[in-house]
Write an enzyme that holds these catalytic residues in place. Structure first.
Site, short mmCIF file in Angstrom:
data_model
loop_
_atom_site.label_atom_id
_atom_site.label_comp_id
_atom_site.label_asym_id
_atom_site.label_seq_id
_atom_site.Cartn_x
_atom_site.Cartn_y
_atom_site.Cartn_z
N SER A 69 87.10 92.19 24.43
CA SER A 69 88.50 92.12 25.13
C SER A 69 88.22 91.71 26.28
CB SER A 69 89.63 93.44 24.59
OG SER A 69 89.81 92.57 26.08
N LYS A 70 89.35 90.95 27.12
CA LYS A 70 88.85 89.99 27.94
C LYS A 70 89.93 91.04 29.38
CE LYS A 70 90.60 86.20 30.46
NZ LYS A 70 91.67 86.30 31.04
#
Length: 526
Positions: free
Chosen positions: A253-254
Site C-alpha cells: 500500500s502507498k
RNA sequence: GGCCCCAUCGUCUAGUUAGGUCUAGGACAUCGGAUUUUCAUUCCGGUAACAGGGGUUCAAAUCCCCUUGGGGUCACCA
C-alpha cells in the site's frame, strides 16, 4: 465466444504496481486468446481533474507496452469508456431493477440504518436490512419522491438463496444470501455506486472474464445477484492473489512507505532508488515517487522487460523451471489455471535479478538511448545529440558491462563525467589505502612518471606496464591497484582499472593523481 | 467480531485436481570454492521448507476433520 477482459482503474494520479500486475494478467489472457483487452475508467465519484489523474496510468501502460483495444484515446464500439459518461445506461438498468421489483427505494435515514447495524453487532447478530420501506405503498413512495425526500436504492437480496461461483483460481466459493444486507446500488439522484456500475458495464462491454485481485472476492456475490436481476449472462471469475509487501502477506500500500523503508527486503531497492532519484533532482525522501508506483521503476531506470517478467512471476508460474519469459513467451504460456491462490510478496531482489538479465539483452545502441536521458537530467552531459558525447558515453557503458543493471547505475560511474576537481572521494577508504600507506604514496609518485611517458595510453600496454611495475618491486596487486583507483575515481571499487585509465586518458589521470597525492600529503600532515 | 480466502526453503515458486517415481525440484538471496594477477561477470558446491494435531490408507506435502497462524472485506468509496 471471443475472450474479452478489462482493467478498470480509478483515476488516482498514479499506477499502483499491484494494479499493474492485475492489468497484466488481464492483458495476457486477452492476448493469449486473441481476444480483446479493454481499459475502462471507473470515475463514478470523481470531481477531480480526470486528465491529470489518468495520465500517469496510461503512461504506465504505454511504457510497458500493454496496448488496449478499447478505451481512452483509442475509443471503440462500446464507448464511452468513462463511467462518468455512461449515466444513461445506469439509469436504464436502474429503471429495470425498480420495475421488476429487484430493487426498492429505501427511505430509512442513514443514521437509523447505522444504528441498526451497530445494535446487531452488539448483540452478535448478523445484520440484514430492515426493509421497512418495503411496507410503503406505491402512492406514498411517489409522494415522497415528489416531495424530494431523500432515499437510496437497494437491491433486494433473495434471502434463503445461495450464490455459488466457480472461480478459475479459487474453485467453488459460496455465500449465503440470508447473511447479506441489501446493497445500495444508487443514490437519490440516481448516481450509481461501484458494484452497480461495474455490473452494468461488464455486461454492456460483453466482458467474458473478470480477472481481478482477491480483495474483490467479497464484492462478487453482490455482482452475481445484480447480473441475475438484470438478466445478464454472468462473466467467468478469476480472483488472483493481491501483491503483498516484501516478505509479508499484507497488501502492498502507498500509505505504508515509511514502514517499507525499514523493511530489510526493501532496503536495496530504496537505496538504489534514492541515489538515482536524488541525482535526477527528485526529493528522494518524499513519497511522490515510491516503489508502490510503476513510475518509480521507470524513473530509476528499470526496463519494461524486467518489470513485466517480475510481475508475471508474482502468483503465476509456467512450470518448475521457467523463470525468464519474454513478452511473447508470456502471451504464449500464460494461463489462469496456473495462478496460485496465496498472496505473493513483491521480491525486490528477484526484480533486480530479472532486470539485470533483460538489461543484458539490450544492444549497445539501446543502452545508450536509455542512459543518455539520465546523464542529461543529472546535468552530467549537455548535449545528447553530439556524436562525440554519444561515442564517449557508449564507451563508458561498455566499460560498465554488467554493472549497469538499471540505467540509473550509470551514476556509479560518474567519475567519467565530472571535472577533475569534482571527483567525489570515499574518504574512509582513501585514508586507509592511500593516506596511511607510506609505500602506496611513494609508489604512486614514482608511477606518475611512467604514466606520463608511456607511449601508448591504452588498456593493454598500461596493464603490462603496471604489471612489471609490481613485479620489479615485489608488490601485490592489492598494494597498488586499490590506491590508484581511489586516486583516480575516488572509489574503492569500480570497473576494469586499465580500461578506466584508458578512457580517462593521460591528462585526466595525471591531473587527478597529482591532486590526490597532494591531498593525501596534506591530510597526513594534519 | 461476521463473512470469505490462504498456509512448501529467508523470498518467488514446482509438486496437491488423478496419494507411491518427493531421502520435496528450480530461481533469487546467502555462504564456501574455482576463474578473472584489480572490480563486476561466469562456473562449481553448500546451508535451507511440507504450520501443528488427529484420522483414511499398505502408502499422504498430496484426501478428510480440528487447531493455530496469516490475510482480505464488511460505506450513500472504487
Amino acid at each position: 465466444m471471443a475472450v474479452r477482459t478489462r482493467f478498470a482503474p480509478s483515476p488516482t494520479g498514479y499506477m499502483h504496481i499491484g494494479g499493474m500486475r492485475t492489468a497484466l494478467f488481464n492483458w495476457l489472457w486477452a492476448r493469449k486468446n486473441k481476444g480483446t483487452f479493454i481499459l475502462r475508467i471507473d470515475d463514478t465519484d470523481q470531481q477531480r481533474n480526470i486528465d491529470a489523474a489518468l495520465g500517469p496510468i496510461l503512461d504506465a501502460f504505454r511504457w510497458l507496452g500493454m496496448d488496449w483495444d478499447e478505451g481512452p484515446e483509442v475509443g471503440g464500439p462500446n464507448g464511452p469508456y468513462f463511467q462518468s459518461q455512461r449515466r444513461s445506461l445506469y439509469d436504464a438498468a436502474l429503471q429495470k431493477l425498480l420495475t421488476s421489483g429487484h430493487a426498492y427505494r429505501d427511505f430509512e435515514p442513514p443514521a437509523e440504518t447505522q444504528a441498526q447495524r451497530e445494535l446487531a453487532e452488539k448483540e452478535k447478530r448478523v445484520y440484514v436490512s430492515s426493509r421497512a420501506s418495503l411496507a410503503i405503498t406505491a402512492d406514498e413512495v411517489a409522494a415522497k419522491v415528489a416531495a424530494g425526500d431523500q432515499f437510496v436504492i437497494r437491491l433486494k437480496v433473495p434471502r434463503g438463496e445461495k450464490v455459488v461461483i466457480n472461480d478459475h483460481v479459487r474453485g467453488t466459493v459460496e455465500w449465503d444470501c440470508s447473511l447479506m444486507p441489501d446493497p445500495v446500488v444508487a443514490r437519490s439522484d440516481g448516481s450509481p455506486l461501484y458494484n452497480f456500475a461495474t455490473v452494468v458495464d461488464d455486461a454492456a462491454l460483453d466482458i467474458t472474464h473478470v480477472i481481478r485481485a482477491e480483495e474483490h472476492l467479497s464484492n462478487t456475490p453482490i455482482q452475481v445477484l445484480l447480473h441475475r436481476a438484470l438478466g445478464n449472462k454472468t462473466p467467468e471469475w478469476a480472483h488472483i492473489p493481491y501483491v503483498a509487501a516484501p516478505g509479508s502477506k499484507e497488501k502492498i500500500s502507498k500509505r505504508k512507505i515509511e514502514q517499507y523503508r525499514k523493511n530489510p527486503m526493501f532496503q536495496k531497492l530504496f537505496e538504489l532508488g534514492d541515489s538515482v532519484l536524488s541525482r535526477l533532482g527528485f526529493d528522494a525522501k518524499s513519497d511522490a515517487l515510491s516503489p508502490v508506483m510503476v513510475a518509480y521503476y521507470q524513473q530509476v531506470g528499470f526496463i519494461p522487460a524486467g518489470i513485466l517478467n517480475a510481475l508475471v512471476r508474482l502468483g503465476w508460474s509456467y512450470d518448475d523451471q521457467t523463470e525468464i519469459l519474454s513478452r511473447s513467451e508470456m502471451i504464449q504460456k500464460f494461463s489462469l489455471d496456473r495462478v496460485i491462490k496465496s498472496a505473493a510478496g513483491l521480491d525486490p531482489d528477484k526484480m533486480i535479478s530479472f532486470q539485470s538479465h533483460w538489461m543484458g539483452q539490450l544492444t549497445a545502441a539501446q543502452k545508450l538511448d536509455g542512459v543518455l536521458p539520465f546523464l542529461k537530467q543529472a546535468g552530467l552531459i549537455d548535449d545528447t545529440q553530439s556524436a562525440q558525447t554519444r561515442d564517449y558515453v557508449a564507451q563508458v557503458i561498455d566499460l560498465a558491462g554488467d554493472r549497469l543493471r538499471i540505467f540509473g547505475d550509470i551514476f556509479q560511474l560518474d567519475e567519467f563525467f565530472v571535472a577533475d576537481d569534482q571527483v567525489v572521494r570515499d574518504e574512509k577508504n582513501f585514508a586507509k589505502r592511500v593516506v596511511s600507506s607510506e609505500s602506496a604514496i611513494a609508489n604512486l609518485e614514482t608511477l606518475q612518471e611512467s604514466l606520463a611517458t608511456i607511449s601508448e595510453f591504452k588498456a593493454q600496454p598500461l596493464h603490462d606496464m603496471l604489471q612489471s611495475f609490481l613485479t620489479e618491486r615485489s608488490l601485490k596487486p592489492g598494494d597498488l591497484f586499490p590506491a590508484l583507483r581511489l586516486c583516480l575515481t575516488g572509489k574503492a571499487q569500480g570497473a576494469d582499472l586499465f580500461r578506466t585509465l584508458e578512457l580517462l586518458g593521460r591528462d585526466r589521470v595525471l591531473t587527478r593523481l597529482k591532486k590526490s597525492l597532494s591531498d593525501a600529503r596534506a591530510i597526513k600532515a594534519g
